[in-house]
Design a protein around this motif. Structure first.
Motif, PDB file in Angstrom:
ATOM      1  N   PRO A 233       1.124  -1.414  -0.142  1.00  0.00           N
ATOM      2  CA  PRO A 233      -0.159   0.062   0.138  1.00  0.00           C
ATOM      3  C   PRO A 233       0.550   1.737  -0.054  1.00  0.00           C
ATOM      4  O   PRO A 233       0.293   2.305  -1.335  1.00  0.00           O
ATOM      5  CB  PRO A 233      -0.945  -0.454   1.480  1.00  0.00           C
ATOM      6  CG  PRO A 233      -0.722  -1.686   1.352  1.00  0.00           C
ATOM      7  CD  PRO A 233      -0.111  -2.215   0.966  1.00  0.00           C
ATOM      8  N   SER A 234       1.642   1.529   0.479  1.00  0.00           N
ATOM      9  CA  SER A 234       2.532   2.147   0.699  1.00  0.00           C
ATOM     10  C   SER A 234       3.378   2.916  -0.150  1.00  0.00           C
ATOM     11  O   SER A 234       4.111   4.246  -0.847  1.00  0.00           O
ATOM     12  CB  SER A 234       4.101   1.862   2.174  1.00  0.00           C
ATOM     13  OG  SER A 234       3.564   2.284   3.491  1.00  0.00           O
TER      14      SER A 234
ATOM     15  N   ARG B  74       2.491   5.689  -2.950  1.00  0.00           N
ATOM     16  CA  ARG B  74       4.050   6.679  -3.586  1.00  0.00           C
ATOM     17  C   ARG B  74       3.753   6.943  -4.721  1.00  0.00           C
ATOM     18  O   ARG B  74       4.021   7.603  -5.118  1.00  0.00           O
ATOM     19  CB  ARG B  74       5.610   6.009  -2.596  1.00  0.00           C
ATOM     20  CG  ARG B  74       6.494   6.921  -3.248  1.00  0.00           C
ATOM     21  CD  ARG B  74       7.642   6.083  -3.072  1.00  0.00           C
ATOM     22  NE  ARG B  74       9.149   6.783  -3.424  1.00  0.00           N
ATOM     23  CZ  ARG B  74      10.606   6.324  -3.531  1.00  0.00           C
ATOM     24  NH1 ARG B  74      10.560   5.174  -2.871  1.00  0.00           N
ATOM     25  NH2 ARG B  74      11.021   6.842  -4.358  1.00  0.00           N
ATOM     26  N   MET B  75       4.015   6.244  -5.925  1.00  0.00           N
ATOM     27  CA  MET B  75       4.023   5.648  -7.252  1.00  0.00           C
ATOM     28  C   MET B  75       2.734   6.628  -7.380  1.00  0.00           C
ATOM     29  O   MET B  75       2.786   7.432  -8.102  1.00  0.00           O
ATOM     30  CB  MET B  75       3.441   4.722  -7.641  1.00  0.00           C
ATOM     31  CG  MET B  75       4.964   4.059  -7.135  1.00  0.00           C
ATOM     32  SD  MET B  75       5.006   2.402  -8.430  1.00  0.00           S
ATOM     33  CE  MET B  75       4.515   0.957  -7.495  1.00  0.00           C
TER      34      MET B  75
ATOM     35  N   GLY C  93      -5.160   2.570   4.771  1.00  0.00           N
ATOM     36  CA  GLY C  93      -4.990   3.650   6.066  1.00  0.00           C
ATOM     37  C   GLY C  93      -3.510   3.562   5.560  1.00  0.00           C
ATOM     38  O   GLY C  93      -2.477   4.317   5.713  1.00  0.00           O
ATOM     39  N   GLN C  94      -2.402   2.635   5.016  1.00  0.00           N
ATOM     40  CA  GLN C  94      -1.049   2.522   4.883  1.00  0.00           C
ATOM     41  C   GLN C  94      -1.001   3.478   3.744  1.00  0.00           C
ATOM     42  O   GLN C  94       0.039   4.196   3.829  1.00  0.00           O
ATOM     43  CB  GLN C  94      -0.300   0.686   4.472  1.00  0.00           C
ATOM     44  CG  GLN C  94      -0.565   0.051   5.754  1.00  0.00           C
ATOM     45  CD  GLN C  94      -0.154  -1.232   5.630  1.00  0.00           C
ATOM     46  OE1 GLN C  94      -0.374  -1.514   4.421  1.00  0.00           O
ATOM     47  NE2 GLN C  94       0.131  -1.965   6.726  1.00  0.00           N
ATOM     48  N   CYS C  95      -2.377   2.842   2.632  1.00  0.00           N
ATOM     49  CA  CYS C  95      -2.092   3.192   1.466  1.00  0.00           C
ATOM     50  C   CYS C  95      -1.955   5.432   1.754  1.00  0.00           C
ATOM     51  O   CYS C  95      -1.605   6.199   0.887  1.00  0.00           O
ATOM     52  CB  CYS C  95      -3.186   3.179   0.239  1.00  0.00           C
ATOM     53  SG  CYS C  95      -2.385   4.155  -1.095  1.00  0.00           S
ATOM     54  N   ARG C  96      -3.160   5.590   2.433  1.00  0.00           N
ATOM     55  CA  ARG C  96      -3.043   7.055   2.510  1.00  0.00           C
ATOM     56  C   ARG C  96      -2.359   7.582   3.122  1.00  0.00           C
ATOM     57  O   ARG C  96      -2.232   8.881   2.849  1.00  0.00           O
ATOM     58  CB  ARG C  96      -4.587   6.986   3.569  1.00  0.00           C
ATOM     59  CG  ARG C  96      -4.582   8.519   4.283  1.00  0.00           C
ATOM     60  CD  ARG C  96      -5.831   9.023   2.943  1.00  0.00           C
ATOM     61  NE  ARG C  96      -6.871   8.755   2.701  1.00  0.00           N
ATOM     62  CZ  ARG C  96      -7.452   9.210   1.425  1.00  0.00           C
ATOM     63  NH1 ARG C  96      -6.721   9.526   0.259  1.00  0.00           N
ATOM     64  NH2 ARG C  96      -8.609   7.984   1.360  1.00  0.00           N
TER      65      ARG C  96
ATOM     66  N   GLU D  65       0.556   7.605   1.862  1.00  0.00           N
ATOM     67  CA  GLU D  65       1.962   8.801   0.966  1.00  0.00           C
ATOM     68  C   GLU D  65       0.060   9.050   0.445  1.00  0.00           C
ATOM     69  O   GLU D  65       1.028  10.180  -0.832  1.00  0.00           O
ATOM     70  CB  GLU D  65       2.154   7.561   0.233  1.00  0.00           C
ATOM     71  CG  GLU D  65       3.320   6.194   1.445  1.00  0.00           C
ATOM     72  CD  GLU D  65       4.166   7.359   1.839  1.00  0.00           C
ATOM     73  OE1 GLU D  65       4.535   8.501   0.469  1.00  0.00           O
ATOM     74  OE2 GLU D  65       5.260   7.047   1.745  1.00  0.00           O
ATOM     75  N   PHE D  66      -0.555   9.020  -0.021  1.00  0.00           N
ATOM     76  CA  PHE D  66      -1.453   9.926  -1.216  1.00  0.00           C
ATOM     77  C   PHE D  66      -2.511   9.607  -0.230  1.00  0.00           C
ATOM     78  O   PHE D  66      -3.729   9.471   0.375  1.00  0.00           O
ATOM     79  CB  PHE D  66      -1.667   8.736  -2.058  1.00  0.00           C
ATOM     80  CG  PHE D  66      -2.485   8.628  -3.057  1.00  0.00           C
ATOM     81  CD1 PHE D  66      -1.979   9.842  -4.089  1.00  0.00           C
ATOM     82  CD2 PHE D  66      -3.903   8.359  -3.306  1.00  0.00           C
ATOM     83  CE1 PHE D  66      -2.832  10.717  -5.427  1.00  0.00           C
ATOM     84  CE2 PHE D  66      -4.471   9.001  -4.737  1.00  0.00           C
ATOM     85  CZ  PHE D  66      -3.866   9.764  -5.456  1.00  0.00           C
TER      86      PHE D  66
END
Length: 250
Positions: A198-199, A203-204, A229-232, A234-235
């Protein structure tokens, strides 16, 4: 342009998630991006048969991304209703030899008699298919892996990563995209080499400045993890966790 996630899962059998496959519909044409286990049945659920597919784009040739190609080609030979429209298949250099070996392995039972399969090897370049501008670039998974950017004449666009580790080419393919579809195999704490978490996906997407990020290609641990939550972290744009038949109208 309409984009539908046909399979949001992986090679792991799952009654809720079929293997990788995306349906892209644009200007009356229907294209597949990958054709993993379950793709043909998912198309049928949408009222789409082997007659209706105008082309297939492969990100790479691992089984969970292409095994329903065998099903589609074999079904297309049904004597009572054979396919007659030629089928272009676009993939990275090396796919033609792989496809020829596949035909040979099945003793040529998949070789069409009423239409032609046209293998088009596309490397890191841009080509136009039926008015759809298609750009490919290397990503970090296997030698034949390519990410895609599809852009129509109205300026709507979608980027699809296929399987990949972090790679700066994804920021290029997804630059200001309406939609980025990125492989997200495992939670951050279970990172696997040459796959994203997710992170990494976040980021991408942040580097690309896309409008909407769709995470897909989930192994089972993702269903019990705080993927969003992990993705959020970074984005901060719109994030969609794919399910089978999740659809986007761009």
């Amino acid at each position: 342009m309409k984009v539908t996630i046909l399979g949001s899962g992986t090679a792991v059998p799952d009654l809720k998630r079929n293997s990788a496959g995306v349906l892209l519909e644009n200007d009356g044409k229907r294209y597949l991006v990958d054709c993993g286990y379950g793709t043909v049945h998912q198309l049928l659920r949408l009222g789409i048969t082997y007659h209706d597919i105008d082309g297939i784009f492969f990100t790479h040739h691992h089984p969970d991304h292409m095994c329903d190609l065998v099903y589609l080609l074999f079904g297309s030979q049904y004597p009572g209703d054979p396919r007659t429209k030629d089928l272009p298949i676009v993939a990275a250099p090396g796919f033609r030899a792989y496809f020829d070996n596949l035909m040979s392995a099945f003793n040529n039972w998949l070789v069409p008699k009423t239409y032609q399969v046209n293998i088009l090897e596309q490397d890191e370049e841009t080509r136009v298919y039926d008015g759809l501008r298609v750009t490919t670039a290397r990503v970090q998974h296997i030698e034949m892996s390519r990410g895609y950017r599809f852009e129509n004449t109205e300026g709507k666009n979608v980027a699809i990563s296929g399987d990949t580790e972090y790679h700066p080419n994804l920021a290029v393919l997804g630059k200001d995209a309406d939609l980025m579809i990125i492989e997200c195999s495992t939670p951050d704490e279970m990172k696997v080499e040459k796959h994203s978490t997710p992170s990494i996906c976040g980021r991408m997407a942040r580097e690309a400045r896309c409008r909407t990020l769709c995470l897909t290609h989930f192994y089972p641990p993702c269903d019990d993890a705080t993927v969003l939550g992990q993705c959020r972290k970074e984005f901060d744009g719109e994030i969609v966790l794919a399910r089978d038949l999740t659809a986007f109208n761009l």
